[in-house]
Enzyme design. Structure first.
Site, mmCIF file in Angstrom:
data_model
loop_
_atom_site.group_PDB
_atom_site.id
_atom_site.type_symbol
_atom_site.label_atom_id
_atom_site.label_comp_id
_atom_site.label_asym_id
_atom_site.label_seq_id
_atom_site.Cartn_x
_atom_site.Cartn_y
_atom_site.Cartn_z
ATOM 1 N NE ARG A 26 -3.903 0.048 2.424
ATOM 2 C CZ ARG A 26 -4.149 0.921 3.403
ATOM 3 N NH1 ARG A 26 -3.373 0.956 4.446
ATOM 4 N NH2 ARG A 26 -5.161 1.739 3.326
ATOM 5 C CB CYS A 50 7.786 29.256 29.125
ATOM 6 S SG CYS A 50 8.116 27.564 29.631
ATOM 7 C CB CYS A 53 11.094 29.760 31.563
ATOM 8 S SG CYS A 53 11.485 29.365 29.837
ATOM 9 C CG ASP A 76 1.238 23.435 39.626
ATOM 10 O OD1 ASP A 76 1.547 23.352 40.830
ATOM 11 O OD2 ASP A 76 1.970 23.962 38.765
ATOM 12 C CG HIS A 113 11.340 28.053 26.196
ATOM 13 N ND1 HIS A 113 10.279 27.719 27.006
ATOM 14 C CD2 HIS A 113 10.831 28.260 24.957
ATOM 15 C CE1 HIS A 113 9.161 27.729 26.281
ATOM 16 N NE2 HIS A 113 9.467 28.052 25.033
ATOM 17 C CG ASN A 153 2.853 13.385 26.222
ATOM 18 O OD1 ASN A 153 2.853 12.264 25.739
ATOM 19 N ND2 ASN A 153 2.078 13.739 27.234
ATOM 20 N N GLY A 159 0.207 16.373 21.907
ATOM 21 C CA GLY A 159 -0.510 16.914 23.052
ATOM 22 C C GLY A 159 0.385 17.547 24.101
ATOM 23 C CB SER A 161 0.840 21.647 27.752
ATOM 24 O OG SER A 161 1.836 21.282 28.685
ATOM 25 C CG HIS A 164 10.879 24.634 29.278
ATOM 26 N ND1 HIS A 164 11.339 25.911 29.500
ATOM 27 C CD2 HIS A 164 11.687 23.807 29.980
ATOM 28 C CE1 HIS A 164 12.378 25.856 30.321
ATOM 29 N NE2 HIS A 164 12.607 24.584 30.627
ATOM 30 C CG HIS A 166 7.962 19.315 29.957
ATOM 31 N ND1 HIS A 166 7.819 20.007 28.770
ATOM 32 C CD2 HIS A 166 6.763 18.728 30.180
ATOM 33 C CE1 HIS A 166 6.587 19.851 28.312
ATOM 34 N NE2 HIS A 166 5.920 19.066 29.144
ATOM 35 C CD GLN A 168 2.716 15.061 32.181
ATOM 36 O OE1 GLN A 168 2.020 14.792 33.148
ATOM 37 N NE2 GLN A 168 2.211 15.368 31.010
ATOM 38 C CG HIS A 298 7.805 0.874 24.319
ATOM 39 N ND1 HIS A 298 7.855 -0.179 23.440
ATOM 40 C CD2 HIS A 298 7.636 0.326 25.546
ATOM 41 C CE1 HIS A 298 7.708 -1.319 24.099
ATOM 42 N NE2 HIS A 298 7.582 -1.043 25.382
ATOM 43 C CE1 TYR A 316 -9.796 -5.215 9.574
ATOM 44 C CE2 TYR A 316 -7.569 -4.865 10.396
ATOM 45 C CZ TYR A 316 -8.593 -5.721 10.015
ATOM 46 O OH TYR A 316 -8.405 -7.071 10.077
ATOM 47 C CD GLU A 317 -4.581 1.642 11.933
ATOM 48 O OE1 GLU A 317 -4.854 2.855 11.855
ATOM 49 O OE2 GLU A 317 -3.454 1.177 11.834
ATOM 50 C CD GLN A 323 -2.503 -0.971 7.362
ATOM 51 O OE1 GLN A 323 -2.686 0.175 7.724
ATOM 52 N NE2 GLN A 323 -1.912 -1.272 6.226
HETATM 53 P P1 H2U Z 1 2.721 17.902 29.009
HETATM 54 O O1 H2U Z 1 3.395 18.927 28.155
HETATM 55 O O2 H2U Z 1 3.175 16.493 28.702
HETATM 56 O O3 H2U Z 1 1.233 18.087 29.001
HETATM 57 O O4 H2U Z 1 3.223 18.142 30.517
HETATM 58 C C1 H2U Z 1 3.035 19.360 31.185
HETATM 59 C C2 H2U Z 1 2.443 19.105 32.549
HETATM 60 O O5 H2U Z 1 2.634 20.269 33.314
HETATM 61 C C3 H2U Z 1 0.925 18.843 32.529
HETATM 62 O O6 H2U Z 1 0.667 17.569 33.085
HETATM 63 C C4 H2U Z 1 1.545 20.459 34.173
HETATM 64 C C5 H2U Z 1 0.342 19.943 33.403
HETATM 65 O O7 H2U Z 1 -0.628 19.442 34.288
HETATM 66 N N1 H2U Z 1 1.466 21.867 34.546
HETATM 67 C C6 H2U Z 1 1.665 22.223 35.851
HETATM 68 O O8 H2U Z 1 1.852 21.359 36.721
HETATM 69 N N2 H2U Z 1 1.666 23.561 36.195
HETATM 70 C C7 H2U Z 1 1.427 24.561 35.308
HETATM 71 O O9 H2U Z 1 1.477 25.712 35.654
HETATM 72 C C8 H2U Z 1 1.068 24.239 33.908
HETATM 73 C C9 H2U Z 1 1.205 22.809 33.501
HETATM 74 ZN ZN ZN Z 2 10.347 27.605 29.075
#
Ligand code: H2U
Ligand code: ZN
Length: 338
Positions: A26, A50, A53, A76, A113, A153, A159, A161, A164, A166, A168, A298, A316-317, A323
């Site tokens: 494919r 940010c 930061c 938080d 950053h 992430n 996703g 956020s 910077h 970082h 989790q 991973h 399908y997945e 797939q």
């Molecule tokens: P992600 O970029 O993977 O979403 O991780 C950022 C995490 O930072 C996210 O779980 C946390 C969010 O809850 N966060 C704080 O703890 N304090 C903040 O002021 C903003 C984001």
């Molecule tokens: Zn930053």
């Protein structure tokens, strides 16, 4: 004659004990699906807006210290809370629920950053590795915590956020689904064959070479034979160890090295700061030895054919089986060639 590089087939993932459908023929089909906006990648070294930061305030008003290396804080908006009372609910086996105590943290890799694992200094990445080990031990030692999941992430597409650098850490009372499945497979393999599934797999991939992407003294990066995501990889320790605190100093350096090399290849593939979700799988922290676990990571990157065209697990997945089109072998070859 059946042709593995062209004909449809399915491959088995011995860690999850699930199949993936591979349809290499494919890869020639035309594409008229979605393309995504490329995010502009020119971030400043310090962003006053940010929340990660140094010196900036986070949501809820706490101000970050003027940190100069890694920085760890309690999330938080934590998905899990340590003081959650233990409770269970079961209605005729159909409606089951249980409370889940836990603790979530955020780890900033650097005060700067605009860095990523791919462009951080190896000596600074080594400090990130040390921070992961310290967090694994500290969280794992808590009586309510039986499992510590370290994950990153990366990129808006996944996703994340914030650009910077970082990751989790979510630590929980129970074993999460993925780790529970792997643990059952590793245990069964050891009981049946008396060996470690991932020791055997790493040995096999080192000698085959065709799915190998990177290797150093202590670690190996491969596109697993059973990969679902187009450029999915696994980073496997060559020596049998069950968790990150068992690494020697040299192995910690080697982990920093292979993560940098692997993510740098990703970035070169489509000439973009490559998005992904990545994380460690290792033994639970429930006080038992769990020697069946074999330390690995991973990487699950969503990109398929360019900086903007991603794979979705749909249709399908969702209803049947995951797939892929491009084979694990050709994905590994492309990653080796950039
Ligand atoms: P992600 O970029 O993977 O979403 O991780 C950022 C995490 O930072 C996210 O779980 C946390 C969010 O809850 N966060 C704080 O703890 N304090 C903040 O002021 C903003 C984001
Ligand atoms: Zn930053």
């Amino acid at each position: 004659m059946f042709d593995w590089t062209h004909d449809p087939h399915r491959r088995f993932n011995p860690l999850t004990r699930e199949w993936v459908l591979v349809s290499p023929h494919r890869t020639d089909r035309p594409w008229q699906g979605q393309t995504e906006e490329t995010a502009v990648d020119h971030e400043p070294a310090y962003d006053p807006k940010c929340y990660l930061c140094p010196g900036n305030s986070r949501a809820g008003g706490v101000r970050n210290p003027p940190y100069i290396s890694t920085f760890v804080f309690d999330n938080d908006f934590a998905a899990l809370k340590p003081d959650t009372p233990v409770e269970r609910f079961d209605q005729e086996g159909l409606l089951q629920a249980e409370s889940e105590p836990g603790l979530c943290r955020v780890v900033c890799f650097s005060p700067q950053h605009n860095l990523t694992i791919a462009n951080m200094d190896p000596s600074d990445l080594r400090i990130v590795v040390d921070t992961w080990v310290d967090q694994y031990l500290e969280l794992g030692a808590r009586p309510e915590i039986n499992y510590v999941q370290i994950f990153e992430n990366r990129g808006a597409m996944m996703g994340a956020s914030n650009p910077h650098p970082h990751c989790q850490i979510w630590s929980s009372h129970t074993l999460p689904n993925e780790s529970a499945r792997e643990q059952a497979s590793l245990l069964e393999w050891r009981e049946r064959r008396g060996t470690c599934l991932l020791c055997e797999y790493a040995r096999m991939e080192r000698s085959a070479g065709e799915r190998k992407v990177e290797e150093n003294d202590a670690f190996l990066t491969v596109v697993p034979f059973w990969a679902v995501w187009p450029f999915e990889t696994m980073v496997i320790s060559k020596r049998h160890m069950s968790s990150i605190e068992q690494m020697t100093a040299a192995e910690r350096d080697a982990l920093a090295d292979i993560l940098k090399r692997t993510t740098a290849r990703y970035d070169r593939l489509f000439n973009v700061s490559f998005p992904y979700s990545m994380g460690f799988h290792q033994r639970p922290t429930d006080g038992q030895a769990h020697d069946e676990h074999h330390l690995h990571l991973h990487f699950y990157p969503p990109l398929l054919r360019s900086a903007t065209v991603r794979k979705f697990l749909v249709g399908y997945e969702m209803l049947a089986t995951p797939q892929r089109d491009i084979t694990a072998e050709s994905a590994a070859k492309r990653l080796r060639n950039v």
